[in-house]
Enzyme design. Structure first.
Site, PDB file in Angstrom:
ATOM      1  N   VAL A  12       0.843  -1.207   0.000  1.00 18.30           N
ATOM      2  CA  VAL A  12       0.000   0.000   0.000  1.00 18.30           C
ATOM      3  C   VAL A  12       0.876   1.254   0.000  1.00 18.30           C
ATOM      4  CG1 VAL A  12      -1.757   1.297   1.273  1.00 18.30           C
ATOM      5  CG2 VAL A  12      -1.929  -1.198   1.115  1.00 18.30           C
ATOM      6  N   ARG A  37      13.503  -2.607   9.732  1.00 16.87           N
ATOM      7  CA  ARG A  37      13.823  -3.421   8.541  1.00 16.87           C
ATOM      8  C   ARG A  37      14.008  -2.555   7.296  1.00 16.87           C
ATOM      9  NH1 ARG A  37       9.955  -6.567  11.269  1.00 16.87           N
ATOM     10  NH2 ARG A  37       8.322  -5.270  10.381  1.00 16.87           N
ATOM     11  N   SER A  38      13.122  -1.562   7.115  1.00 17.02           N
ATOM     12  CA  SER A  38      13.216  -0.760   5.883  1.00 17.02           C
ATOM     13  C   SER A  38      13.862   0.609   6.118  1.00 17.02           C
ATOM     14  CB  SER A  38      11.827  -0.584   5.251  1.00 17.02           C
ATOM     15  OG  SER A  38      10.963   0.070   6.152  1.00 17.02           O
ATOM     16  N   ARG A  98     -11.381   1.833  12.779  1.00 18.98           N
ATOM     17  CA  ARG A  98     -12.494   2.014  11.834  1.00 18.98           C
ATOM     18  C   ARG A  98     -13.874   2.077  12.487  1.00 18.98           C
ATOM     19  NH1 ARG A  98     -10.501  -2.586   7.771  1.00 18.98           N
ATOM     20  NH2 ARG A  98      -8.829  -1.440   6.726  1.00 18.98           N
ATOM     21  N   CYS A 128     -10.683  -3.076   2.141  1.00 14.43           N
ATOM     22  CA  CYS A 128     -10.692  -3.021   0.664  1.00 14.43           C
ATOM     23  C   CYS A 128     -11.943  -3.666   0.062  1.00 14.43           C
ATOM     24  CB  CYS A 128      -9.433  -3.679   0.116  1.00 14.43           C
ATOM     25  SG  CYS A 128      -9.059  -5.268   0.864  1.00 14.43           S
ATOM     26  N   GLN A 155     -10.689 -12.760  -3.533  1.00  9.84           N
ATOM     27  CA  GLN A 155      -9.685 -11.774  -3.142  1.00  9.84           C
ATOM     28  C   GLN A 155      -8.270 -12.180  -3.557  1.00  9.84           C
ATOM     29  OE1 GLN A 155     -12.311 -10.848   0.799  1.00  9.84           O
ATOM     30  NE2 GLN A 155     -10.247 -10.006   0.865  1.00  9.84           N
ATOM     31  N   SER A 158      -2.403 -10.233  -3.167  1.00 10.08           N
ATOM     32  CA  SER A 158      -1.780  -8.986  -2.721  1.00 10.08           C
ATOM     33  C   SER A 158      -2.561  -8.301  -1.612  1.00 10.08           C
ATOM     34  CB  SER A 158      -1.609  -8.033  -3.900  1.00 10.08           C
ATOM     35  OG  SER A 158      -2.841  -7.862  -4.568  1.00 10.08           O
ATOM     36  N   LYS A 212     -16.237  -7.424   8.942  1.00 14.10           N
ATOM     37  CA  LYS A 212     -15.912  -6.034   8.570  1.00 14.10           C
ATOM     38  C   LYS A 212     -16.889  -5.565   7.494  1.00 14.10           C
ATOM     39  CE  LYS A 212     -10.938  -6.563   9.303  1.00 14.10           C
ATOM     40  NZ  LYS A 212      -9.680  -6.851   8.592  1.00 14.10           N
ATOM     41  N   ARG A 234     -10.007 -16.308  -0.678  1.00 19.54           N
ATOM     42  CA  ARG A 234      -8.729 -15.936  -1.310  1.00 19.54           C
ATOM     43  C   ARG A 234      -8.565 -16.779  -2.571  1.00 19.54           C
ATOM     44  NH1 ARG A 234      -6.218 -11.579   0.206  1.00 19.54           N
ATOM     45  NH2 ARG A 234      -6.106 -12.234   2.371  1.00 19.54           N
ATOM     46  N   HIS A 241      -9.427  -7.367  -6.485  1.00 16.98           N
ATOM     47  CA  HIS A 241     -10.461  -8.239  -5.902  1.00 16.98           C
ATOM     48  C   HIS A 241     -11.707  -8.225  -6.789  1.00 16.98           C
ATOM     49  CE1 HIS A 241      -8.047  -8.498  -2.394  1.00 16.98           C
ATOM     50  NE2 HIS A 241      -8.758  -7.792  -1.529  1.00 16.98           N
TER      51      HIS A 241
HETATM   52  N1  LIG Z   1      -2.652  -4.953   0.564  1.00 17.64           N
HETATM   53  C1  LIG Z   1      -3.886  -4.516   0.452  1.00 17.64           C
HETATM   54  O1  LIG Z   1      -4.573  -4.784  -0.553  1.00 17.64           O
HETATM   55  C2  LIG Z   1      -4.504  -3.665   1.537  1.00 17.64           C
HETATM   56  C3  LIG Z   1      -5.729  -3.072   1.251  1.00 17.64           C
HETATM   57  C4  LIG Z   1      -6.331  -2.277   2.222  1.00 17.64           C
HETATM   58  C5  LIG Z   1      -5.716  -2.096   3.428  1.00 17.64           C
HETATM   59  N2  LIG Z   1      -4.521  -2.697   3.677  1.00 17.64           N
HETATM   60  C6  LIG Z   1      -3.921  -2.459   4.988  1.00 17.64           C
HETATM   61  O2  LIG Z   1      -2.777  -1.627   4.826  1.00 17.64           O
HETATM   62  C7  LIG Z   1      -1.773  -1.990   5.780  1.00 17.64           C
HETATM   63  C8  LIG Z   1      -0.499  -2.337   5.032  1.00 17.64           C
HETATM   64  O3  LIG Z   1      -0.745  -3.426   4.160  1.00 17.64           O
HETATM   65  P1  LIG Z   1       0.286  -3.867   3.039  1.00 17.64           P
HETATM   66  O4  LIG Z   1      -0.463  -4.805   2.188  1.00 17.64           O
HETATM   67  O5  LIG Z   1       0.946  -2.697   2.439  1.00 17.64           O
HETATM   68  O6  LIG Z   1       1.336  -4.709   3.920  1.00 17.64           O
HETATM   69  P2  LIG Z   1       2.864  -5.013   3.601  1.00 17.64           P
HETATM   70  O7  LIG Z   1       3.149  -5.070   2.145  1.00 17.64           O
HETATM   71  O8  LIG Z   1       3.183  -6.217   4.427  1.00 17.64           O
HETATM   72  O9  LIG Z   1       3.633  -3.740   4.210  1.00 17.64           O
HETATM   73  C9  LIG Z   1       3.646  -3.470   5.595  1.00 17.64           C
HETATM   74  C10 LIG Z   1       4.348  -2.149   5.850  1.00 17.64           C
HETATM   75  O10 LIG Z   1       4.249  -1.843   7.232  1.00 17.64           O
HETATM   76  C11 LIG Z   1       5.546  -1.510   7.729  1.00 17.64           C
HETATM   77  N3  LIG Z   1       5.652  -1.853   9.141  1.00 17.64           N
HETATM   78  C12 LIG Z   1       5.387  -3.039   9.723  1.00 17.64           C
HETATM   79  N4  LIG Z   1       5.620  -2.953  11.054  1.00 17.64           N
HETATM   80  C13 LIG Z   1       6.029  -1.679  11.309  1.00 17.64           C
HETATM   81  C14 LIG Z   1       6.409  -0.969  12.478  1.00 17.64           C
HETATM   82  N5  LIG Z   1       6.451  -1.541  13.686  1.00 17.64           N
HETATM   83  N6  LIG Z   1       6.778   0.332  12.351  1.00 17.64           N
HETATM   84  C15 LIG Z   1       6.774   0.938  11.148  1.00 17.64           C
HETATM   85  N7  LIG Z   1       6.417   0.315   9.998  1.00 17.64           N
HETATM   86  C16 LIG Z   1       6.054  -0.980  10.091  1.00 17.64           C
HETATM   87  C17 LIG Z   1       6.474  -2.345   6.889  1.00 17.64           C
HETATM   88  O11 LIG Z   1       7.763  -1.803   6.953  1.00 17.64           O
HETATM   89  P3  LIG Z   1       9.086  -2.733   6.968  1.00 17.64           P
HETATM   90  O12 LIG Z   1       9.371  -3.029   5.524  1.00 17.64           O
HETATM   91  O13 LIG Z   1      10.083  -1.881   7.625  1.00 17.64           O
HETATM   92  O14 LIG Z   1       8.737  -3.975   7.736  1.00 17.64           O
HETATM   93  C18 LIG Z   1       5.831  -2.192   5.514  1.00 17.64           C
HETATM   94  O15 LIG Z   1       6.208  -0.965   4.940  1.00 17.64           O
HETATM   95  C19 LIG Z   1      -2.364  -3.125   6.604  1.00 17.64           C
HETATM   96  O16 LIG Z   1      -2.955  -2.581   7.762  1.00 17.64           O
HETATM   97  C20 LIG Z   1      -3.416  -3.707   5.697  1.00 17.64           C
HETATM   98  O17 LIG Z   1      -4.450  -4.343   6.403  1.00 17.64           O
HETATM   99  C21 LIG Z   1      -3.891  -3.476   2.759  1.00 17.64           C
END
Ligand SMILES: NC(=O)c1ccc[n+]([C@@H]2O[C@H](COP(=O)([O-])OP(=O)(O)OC[C@H]3O[C@@H](n4cnc5c(N)ncnc54)[C@H](OP(=O)(O)O)[C@@H]3O)[C@@H](O)[C@H]2O)c1
Length: 335
Positions: A12, A37-38, A98, A128, A155, A158, A212, A234, A241
């Protein structure tokens, strides 16, 4: 405008970077945050290189106007105070806040003005699956109030983040080499399979993801009369989706009325010519903005009901784009 993205390295977060650039969102200063990590990774934004900082409980958010957070519910809960205490508005992609009464939950095509009253300086970006569904429900609900929705979701991998996408690719690779695929992110092998289980099961045997859709739909559409029964599944699709939706309204809505309403609704593209094999499919529509609607027809099993199919990129409209549209709505309202 000083903008921050928390979770910049994630699926995201990366889409937020692209969306802000593509939509020409006003950004004077950009700050990126992640975990250790990042931290130190660099990303390019409008020709400048921005380095990710580690998210810590300090004063890094002083001067930030809007923080887009997408680092999971635990991180949002732990750092909401740090992010908002100097006045930043937090637009949060996680499920952390939320359903809190004093946190608006916003899809601009449906309830954009709710974003104008955020007493805790936190705005929730809905789940989403809920976002794409309510965009499609709104034009029907405006003709006759919706009573019941049945929905089955399909779904993409990703939806569970970058690592989940990598796992699906790796599983396809392992299968093609005749090896046993590794399963870490999902409850079962996803390649060549569908898994009727997203998030954890609750006491009523629905999953949290399904609940949700029930609760968030009511909050966004300001209607406790809508009942949503969802089965979230999934599927081995990489991105975008799909949802099969059955909608029952108080009084009859004809297919023609619904077709006209979808065609005129903001954020929707009607893609409905089955004889010419025109219907929305995730492979074609990943990385696009709208919610696509097709396969519209009367429901044979229920009076006053319609059924249709939607597809939308859940990282774009289901997350990053919706969050940026919320910010745009607020900026526009403030002139
Ligand atoms: N993917 C989707 O389709 C989607 C849709 C709607 C909502 N969301 C929501 O959006 C959020 C992110 O999802 P994503 O899919 O992007 O996940 P993701 O690809 O796993 O990315 C997670 C991100 O969170 C960071 N992070 C994790 N722990 C952290 C911490 N303690 N402090 C600071 N940063 C931290 C990670 O950074 P590092 O690389 O440093 O670990 C990474 O940048 C989730 O809450 C998810 O439910 C996702």
């Amino acid at each position: 405008m000083h903008i921050a993205i928390v979770g910049a390295s994630g699926a995201v977060g990366q889409e937020l970077l692209r969306t802000l650039q593509q939509r020409d969102f006003p950004v004077d200063t950009l700050s990126l945050f992640g975990s250790s990590r990042s931290a130190g990774s660099q990303y390019s934004f409008r020709g400048n290189t921005v380095t990710v900082k580690e998210l810590r409980d300090n004063d890094d958010f002083r001067g930030v106007d809007i923080a887009f957070t997408s680092a999971g519910a635990g991180t949002s809960r732990a750092f909401a105070e740090t992010i908002t205490r100097h006045g930043a508005l937090m637009i949060d992609n996680s499920s952390a806040f939320r359903m809190d009464a004093d946190v608006p939950l916003v899809v601009p095509e449906v309830n954009g003005d709710d974003a104008l009253d955020a007493p805790r300086r936190i705005i929730g970006n809905p789940n989403c699956t809920t976002i794409q569904m309510v965009v499609a429900l709104k034009p029907i609900h405006d003709i006759s109030p919706i009573r019941r929705v049945h929905v089955a979701t399909y779904q993409a991998a990703s939806g569970a983040g970058q690592a989940a996408m990598d796992e699906l690719w790796a599983q396809y690779g392992a299968l093609s080499r005749g090896e046993q695929p590794k399963v870490e992110k999902f409850s079962a092998q996803l390649a060549g399979n569908v898994i009727p289980h997203i998030d954890v099961f609750t006491d009523n045997d629905y999953t949290k993801e399904e609940m949700k859709m029930f609760h968030e739909t009511r909050k966004i559409m300001h209607s406790d009369n809508i009942r949503v029964s969802a089965t979230c599944v999934r599927v081995p699709v990489m991105r975008a989706h799909s949802e099969a939706i059955w909608v029952e309204t108080e009084s009859p809505v004809s297919v023609q009325q619904a077709r006209e309403a979808f065609a005129a609704a903001p954020g929707i593209v009607l893609m409905d010519d089955p004889a010419a094999r025109v219907y929305p499919m995730p492979l074609d529509l990943a990385h696009h903005d709208p919610v696509y609607v097709g396969r519209l027809r009367a429901d044979l099993a229920c009076d006053n009901a319609l059924t249709f199919w939607t597809v939308s990129d859940q990282i774009r409209k289901g997350a990053a784009l919706n969050a940026v549209q919320i910010a745009e709505h607020i900026l526009q309202a403030k002139g």
